[in-house]
Design a protein around this motif. Structure first.
Motif, mmCIF file in Angstrom:
data_model
loop_
_atom_site.group_PDB
_atom_site.id
_atom_site.type_symbol
_atom_site.label_atom_id
_atom_site.label_comp_id
_atom_site.label_asym_id
_atom_site.label_seq_id
_atom_site.Cartn_x
_atom_site.Cartn_y
_atom_site.Cartn_z
ATOM 1 N N ASP A 98 0.824 -1.215 0.000
ATOM 2 C CA ASP A 98 0.000 0.000 0.000
ATOM 3 C C ASP A 98 0.860 1.268 0.000
ATOM 4 O OD1 ASP A 98 -2.240 -1.582 0.019
ATOM 5 O OD2 ASP A 98 -2.634 -1.353 2.164
ATOM 6 N N CYS A 99 1.958 1.243 0.762
ATOM 7 C CA CYS A 99 2.791 2.449 0.906
ATOM 8 C C CYS A 99 3.778 2.632 -0.247
ATOM 9 C CB CYS A 99 3.559 2.400 2.221
ATOM 10 S SG CYS A 99 2.529 2.515 3.696
ATOM 11 N N PHE A 100 4.348 1.533 -0.728
ATOM 12 C CA PHE A 100 5.445 1.639 -1.690
ATOM 13 C C PHE A 100 5.106 1.075 -3.072
ATOM 14 C CE2 PHE A 100 7.339 1.104 2.573
ATOM 15 C CZ PHE A 100 7.956 2.349 2.683
ATOM 16 N N GLY A 101 3.974 0.378 -3.195
ATOM 17 C CA GLY A 101 3.580 -0.198 -4.475
ATOM 18 C C GLY A 101 3.938 -1.675 -4.582
ATOM 19 N N HIS A 102 3.288 -2.329 -5.537
ATOM 20 C CA HIS A 102 3.475 -3.783 -5.682
ATOM 21 C C HIS A 102 4.859 -4.145 -6.207
ATOM 22 C CE1 HIS A 102 -0.564 -5.165 -4.636
ATOM 23 N NE2 HIS A 102 -0.993 -4.036 -5.182
ATOM 24 N N ASN A 103 5.480 -3.268 -6.974
ATOM 25 C CA ASN A 103 6.856 -3.548 -7.419
ATOM 26 C C ASN A 103 7.809 -3.625 -6.241
ATOM 27 O OD1 ASN A 103 6.153 -3.656 -10.115
ATOM 28 N ND2 ASN A 103 6.691 -1.523 -10.543
ATOM 29 N N ALA A 104 7.596 -2.727 -5.269
ATOM 30 C CA ALA A 104 8.415 -2.770 -4.058
ATOM 31 C C ALA A 104 8.129 -4.041 -3.272
ATOM 32 C CB ALA A 104 8.150 -1.539 -3.197
ATOM 33 N N GLY A 105 6.858 -4.425 -3.217
ATOM 34 C CA GLY A 105 6.510 -5.669 -2.539
ATOM 35 C C GLY A 105 7.164 -6.874 -3.193
ATOM 36 N N ASP A 106 7.194 -6.890 -4.529
ATOM 37 C CA ASP A 106 7.862 -7.977 -5.249
ATOM 38 C C ASP A 106 9.353 -8.005 -4.934
ATOM 39 O OD1 ASP A 106 5.460 -8.639 -6.375
ATOM 40 O OD2 ASP A 106 5.908 -7.819 -8.362
ATOM 41 N N LEU A 107 9.954 -6.824 -4.833
ATOM 42 C CA LEU A 107 11.380 -6.751 -4.510
ATOM 43 C C LEU A 107 11.660 -7.298 -3.113
ATOM 44 C CD1 LEU A 107 14.253 -5.879 -5.208
ATOM 45 C CD2 LEU A 107 13.683 -3.585 -4.368
ATOM 46 N N VAL A 108 10.772 -7.030 -2.176
ATOM 47 C CA VAL A 108 10.913 -7.572 -0.824
ATOM 48 C C VAL A 108 10.894 -9.099 -0.864
ATOM 49 C CG1 VAL A 108 9.805 -7.795 1.435
ATOM 50 C CG2 VAL A 108 9.991 -5.547 0.359
ATOM 51 N N LEU A 109 9.929 -9.656 -1.595
ATOM 52 C CA LEU A 109 9.810 -11.115 -1.692
ATOM 53 C C LEU A 109 11.068 -11.726 -2.308
ATOM 54 C CD1 LEU A 109 6.129 -11.389 -2.960
ATOM 55 C CD2 LEU A 109 6.954 -11.977 -0.681
ATOM 56 N N LYS A 110 11.546 -11.123 -3.388
ATOM 57 C CA LYS A 110 12.733 -11.656 -4.063
ATOM 58 C C LYS A 110 13.988 -11.504 -3.195
ATOM 59 C CE LYS A 110 11.896 -9.282 -7.891
ATOM 60 N NZ LYS A 110 12.018 -8.763 -9.290
ATOM 61 N N SER A 111 14.088 -10.391 -2.498
ATOM 62 C CA SER A 111 15.259 -10.160 -1.651
ATOM 63 C C SER A 111 15.296 -11.153 -0.498
ATOM 64 C CB SER A 111 15.243 -8.728 -1.112
ATOM 65 O OG SER A 111 15.299 -7.783 -2.152
ATOM 66 N N MET A 112 14.141 -11.402 0.113
ATOM 67 C CA MET A 112 14.097 -12.348 1.217
ATOM 68 C C MET A 112 14.407 -13.764 0.737
ATOM 69 S SD MET A 112 11.134 -13.115 4.031
ATOM 70 C CE MET A 112 10.199 -14.201 2.970
ATOM 71 N N ALA A 113 13.850 -14.137 -0.407
ATOM 72 C CA ALA A 113 14.110 -15.473 -0.943
ATOM 73 C C ALA A 113 15.595 -15.659 -1.235
ATOM 74 C CB ALA A 113 13.286 -15.694 -2.211
ATOM 75 N N GLU A 114 16.235 -14.643 -1.778
ATOM 76 C CA GLU A 114 17.666 -14.724 -2.087
ATOM 77 C C GLU A 114 18.483 -14.847 -0.813
ATOM 78 O OE1 GLU A 114 20.646 -15.181 -4.840
ATOM 79 O OE2 GLU A 114 18.475 -15.037 -5.159
ATOM 80 N N LEU A 115 18.129 -14.092 0.205
ATOM 81 C CA LEU A 115 18.836 -14.168 1.483
ATOM 82 C C LEU A 115 18.775 -15.590 2.045
ATOM 83 C CD1 LEU A 115 18.711 -11.687 4.427
ATOM 84 C CD2 LEU A 115 18.150 -14.074 4.846
ATOM 85 N N ILE A 116 17.589 -16.188 2.019
ATOM 86 C CA ILE A 116 17.430 -17.534 2.577
ATOM 87 C C ILE A 116 18.186 -18.558 1.745
ATOM 88 C CG2 ILE A 116 15.773 -19.359 3.118
ATOM 89 C CD1 ILE A 116 13.717 -17.132 3.640
ATOM 90 N N LYS A 117 18.078 -18.476 0.419
ATOM 91 C CA LYS A 117 18.760 -19.438 -0.452
ATOM 92 C C LYS A 117 20.267 -19.409 -0.256
ATOM 93 C CE LYS A 117 16.758 -18.163 -4.328
ATOM 94 N NZ LYS A 117 16.451 -18.122 -5.790
#
Length: 212
Positions: A98-117
């Motif tokens: 809501d605050c930053f947009g869905h592109n930012a939300g997608d970046l959060v998801l990808k960044s977290m997945a990369e950190l875990i992998k």
């Protein structure tokens, strides 16, 4: 040749993959031919990858994870080895969108997945369970060690600086496999622990240490 039967095999040669045949025509006489199937094999591998992968995060998808978890449950029943699950959910993810947009939300998801992998072992399996939820299968891992990993991931995630968003947190639930577990009972237990972490104020780890 066995009983003068044709022999078919795939051979890697000159950077490609070849479908080869040896066909007996008579005593000590054979017809041999080969077809370059490299392009088709690459297409086959790409389709297989798409069938088991979450496109956004490049983690495994829920269907593949369920298959791996079923295999691990059966392996544990045969060997008696312990394994654990970690379930995690990004805190206040709707607010991020809501605050930053869905592109930012997608970046959060990808960044977290990369950190875990980058942290888990090759034998571990990370999957996007749905939305902002992820799940990790940890073979040959006690609950105690799984909790230690969850705490490490939680801290690492909270220290990340994601462009356009800043820092984010996640809530973690950990559960170990019990002898009577099915896919549903084990996943539900990890899920319940994760929601306990949410109820405790988010950005923490909750776990079930013993089978009841």
């Amino acid at each position: 040749m066995v009983r003068n039967e044709p022999i078919n095999s795939e051979v890697e040669f000159a950077g490609g993959i070849w479908d080869t045949w040896w066909i007996p025509l008579g005593e000590e006489v054979y017809l041999h031919y080969a077809t370059d199937v490299t392009r088709y094999k690459k297409m086959e591998e790409e389709l297989r990858h798409l069938s088991v992968t979450d496109v956004l995060t490049n983690t495994y998808n829920r269907r593949y994870f369920t298959h791996k978890l079923e295999e691990e449950i059966e392996r544990a029943k045969r060997s008696g080895n312990k394994f654990s699950l970690i379930m995690l959910d990004i805190d206040c993810f709707k607010s991020i969108n809501d605050c930053f947009g869905h592109n930012a939300g997608d970046l959060v998801l990808k960044s977290m997945a990369e950190l875990i992998k980058n942290r888990i072992r090759k034998i571990d399996t990370l999957a996007r369970w749905g939305g902002e939820e992820f799940i990790i299968l940890l073979p040959d891992t006690t609950v105690k060690n799984a909790v230690h990993l969850a705490e490490e991931l939680r801290e690492s995630l909270s220290r990340m600086d994601i462009p356009g968003v800043g820092s984010v947190t996640a809530s973690f639930g950990v559960a170990g496999c019990c002898p009577e577990d099915t896919i549903d009972t084990l996943v539900n237990r990890a899920d319940n622990m994760m929601y306990e972490a949410k109820a405790a104020g988010r950005n923490c780890v909750r776990y079930m240490n013993e089978c009841e």
